[in-house]
Write a protein that holds these residues in place. Structure first.
Motif, short mmCIF file in Angstrom:
data_model
loop_
_atom_site.label_atom_id
_atom_site.label_comp_id
_atom_site.label_asym_id
_atom_site.label_seq_id
_atom_site.Cartn_x
_atom_site.Cartn_y
_atom_site.Cartn_z
N GLN A 135 0.96 -1.19 0.14
CA GLN A 135 -0.03 0.06 -0.16
C GLN A 135 0.72 1.21 -0.05
O GLN A 135 2.03 1.37 0.72
CB GLN A 135 -0.88 0.11 0.90
CG GLN A 135 -1.80 1.28 1.46
CD GLN A 135 -2.72 0.81 2.42
OE1 GLN A 135 -3.40 -0.13 2.74
NE2 GLN A 135 -3.00 1.90 3.39
N ILE A 136 0.64 2.16 -0.89
CA ILE A 136 1.21 3.40 -1.07
C ILE A 136 0.45 4.29 -0.15
O ILE A 136 -0.70 4.62 -0.28
CB ILE A 136 1.56 3.84 -2.51
CG1 ILE A 136 2.58 5.17 -2.33
CG2 ILE A 136 0.24 4.16 -3.09
CD1 ILE A 136 2.89 5.52 -3.71
N LEU B 166 2.72 8.51 -7.43
CA LEU B 166 1.64 7.42 -7.64
C LEU B 166 1.75 6.96 -9.14
O LEU B 166 1.54 5.76 -9.11
CB LEU B 166 0.33 8.13 -7.28
CG LEU B 166 -0.84 6.86 -7.30
CD1 LEU B 166 -0.32 5.76 -6.60
CD2 LEU B 166 -2.30 7.72 -7.09
N ALA C 104 4.61 4.54 -9.38
CA ALA C 104 4.75 3.47 -8.40
C ALA C 104 3.76 2.56 -8.61
O ALA C 104 3.56 1.37 -8.36
CB ALA C 104 5.06 4.00 -7.08
N VAL D 138 2.04 -1.32 -6.82
CA VAL D 138 1.18 -1.26 -5.45
C VAL D 138 -0.16 -1.84 -5.72
O VAL D 138 -0.80 -2.08 -6.89
CB VAL D 138 1.14 0.31 -5.01
CG1 VAL D 138 2.40 0.89 -4.96
CG2 VAL D 138 0.46 0.90 -5.71
N ILE E 230 -4.00 1.89 -2.87
CA ILE E 230 -3.58 3.51 -2.75
C ILE E 230 -4.22 4.02 -1.51
O ILE E 230 -5.54 4.20 -1.47
CB ILE E 230 -4.09 4.15 -4.03
CG1 ILE E 230 -3.35 3.43 -5.25
CG2 ILE E 230 -3.63 5.56 -4.08
CD1 ILE E 230 -3.95 3.89 -6.61
N GLY F 79 5.09 5.17 2.72
CA GLY F 79 4.85 6.30 2.41
C GLY F 79 6.03 6.97 1.81
O GLY F 79 6.28 6.93 0.49
N ILE G 262 8.68 5.63 -0.80
CA ILE G 262 8.22 5.58 -2.22
C ILE G 262 7.88 7.20 -2.79
O ILE G 262 8.53 7.47 -3.68
CB ILE G 262 6.79 4.86 -2.44
CG1 ILE G 262 7.21 3.21 -1.98
CG2 ILE G 262 6.54 4.84 -3.83
CD1 ILE G 262 5.82 2.36 -2.14
N VAL G 263 7.34 7.68 -2.06
CA VAL G 263 6.74 9.02 -2.47
C VAL G 263 7.97 10.05 -2.70
O VAL G 263 8.03 10.92 -3.64
CB VAL G 263 5.69 9.65 -1.67
CG1 VAL G 263 5.39 11.11 -2.08
CG2 VAL G 263 4.68 8.93 -1.72
N PRO H 11 10.30 6.86 -7.56
CA PRO H 11 9.24 5.94 -7.01
C PRO H 11 8.98 4.62 -7.43
O PRO H 11 8.57 3.68 -6.63
CB PRO H 11 8.15 6.95 -7.10
CG PRO H 11 8.95 8.21 -7.41
CD PRO H 11 10.09 8.09 -8.20
N ALA I 267 9.23 1.33 -5.11
CA ALA I 267 8.25 0.22 -4.72
C ALA I 267 8.27 -0.96 -5.42
O ALA I 267 7.92 -1.91 -4.44
CB ALA I 267 6.83 1.03 -5.64
#
Length: 219
Positions: free
Chosen positions: A8-9, A23, A26, A30, A33, A194, A197-198, A203, A207
Motif C-alpha cells: 500500500q502506498i 503515484l 509507482a 502497488v 492506494i 509512504g 516511495i513518494v 518511486p 516500490a
C-alpha cells in the motif's frame, strides 16, 4: 501458506499534484492506494475522486481516521470512490457500528488504526463482530522521530493475535525493506510505505524493491 502481503502506498502530501506524480510511477507495483489524512485534509474528498478516476481498478483507502459522525464521513468517503475508510481506535462502538453500516451499503470495508500505546483485545473482538475487516499495527511517526526504529516483540504478538481474530493486519510506520524480515512467519496482510516511495528519486524503483522484499520474506 498465506499469500504475500499486499503493498500500500500512503499519499500524505500537502497537495494533489505532489501525490499524483509519484503515484503514477509507482502504481504498477502497488495493490492499495491510500489517500492519507494530510492529503484529504488539504484537498478534501476531491483527492479520493481524482485517484479513483485515474485508477478505477485499484483498492483506495480514504485514511480519514473517523472519530465521530461515522455515518456522514463514511458516506462522503465511499461516494467519492473509496474502497476502505479508517477509524481511530478511540472511536465509540456506536461510531464504529455506523461506519460499518455505511461500508456495507457501499460494499466497502472498514479499518481501525491502533494507537502506539492503545490496545484492548476484547474491544478488538467487538470491532470484528461489528464488521471491521482491517486493523493497523503501527510504529508511530512520533516514535520514529524520537529515534526508536525497532519493532518490538509485542508488535509481532499483536499481529498474530489480531490475525487470529480474523482481521487483515496492516503494518506501517516508516517501513523499509530492511524492516520486513522481522515479520517473517507472521500473518501480515498489507505493508504500507509512504515517504520511502513518494519521496524517492525513483518511486517506481522504490516500490518495486519493496514488492520484491515482501515476496522474499513471504515466498
Amino acid at each position: 501458506m498465506s499469500p504475500a502481503p499486499g503493498l500500500q502506498i500512503a499519499l500524505d502530501t500537502f497537495d494533489l499534484p505532489s501525490a499524483l506524480g509519484p503515484l503514477q510511477k509507482a502504481a504498477p507495483h502497488v495493490d492499495v492506494i491510500e489517500c492519507g489524512t494530510i492529503l484529504v485534509l488539504a484537498e478534501g474528498f476531491h483527492a479520493v475522486r481524482a485517484v479513483r478516476a485515474l485508477f478505477p481498478d485499484k483498492e483506495i483507502l480514504a485514511d480519514v481516521r473517523i472519530a465521530e459522525a461515522g455515518s456522514k464521513i463514511a458516506r462522503m468517503a465511499f461516494e467519492a470512490g473509496a474502497s476502505l475508510v479508517s477509524c481511530v481506535a478511540g472511536a465509540s462502538m456506536a461510531t464504529i457500528e455506523q461506519v460499518c453500516a455505511g461500508a456495507a451499503e457501499f460494499d466497502g470495508e472498514v479499518q481501525v488504526e491502533l494507537a502506539d500505546e492503545w490496545y484492548d483485545a476484547d474491544r478488538a473482538r467487538a470491532w470484528r463482530q461489528a464488521g471491521v475487516q482491517h486493523v493497523i499495527v503501527k510504529r508511530s511517526r512520533d516514535r520514529e522521530a524520537a529515534g526508536n526504529l525497532s519493532w518490538k516483540p509485542e508488535d509481532l504478538g499483536r499481529v498474530d493475535e489480531l490475525a487470529g481474530m480474523g482481521f487483515t493486519v496492516t503494518i506501517t510506520g516508516g517501513v523499509t525493506p530492511t524492516d520486513l524480515p522481522a515479520f517473517a512467519g507472521h500473518p501480515v496482510g498489507i505493508v504500507i510505505a509512504g515517504r520511502s516511495i513518494v519521496a524517492a528519486a525513483d518511486p517506481a524503483a522504490a516500490a518495486a524493491e519493496l514488492k520484491r522484499a515482501i515476496e522474499e520474506v513471504w515466498p
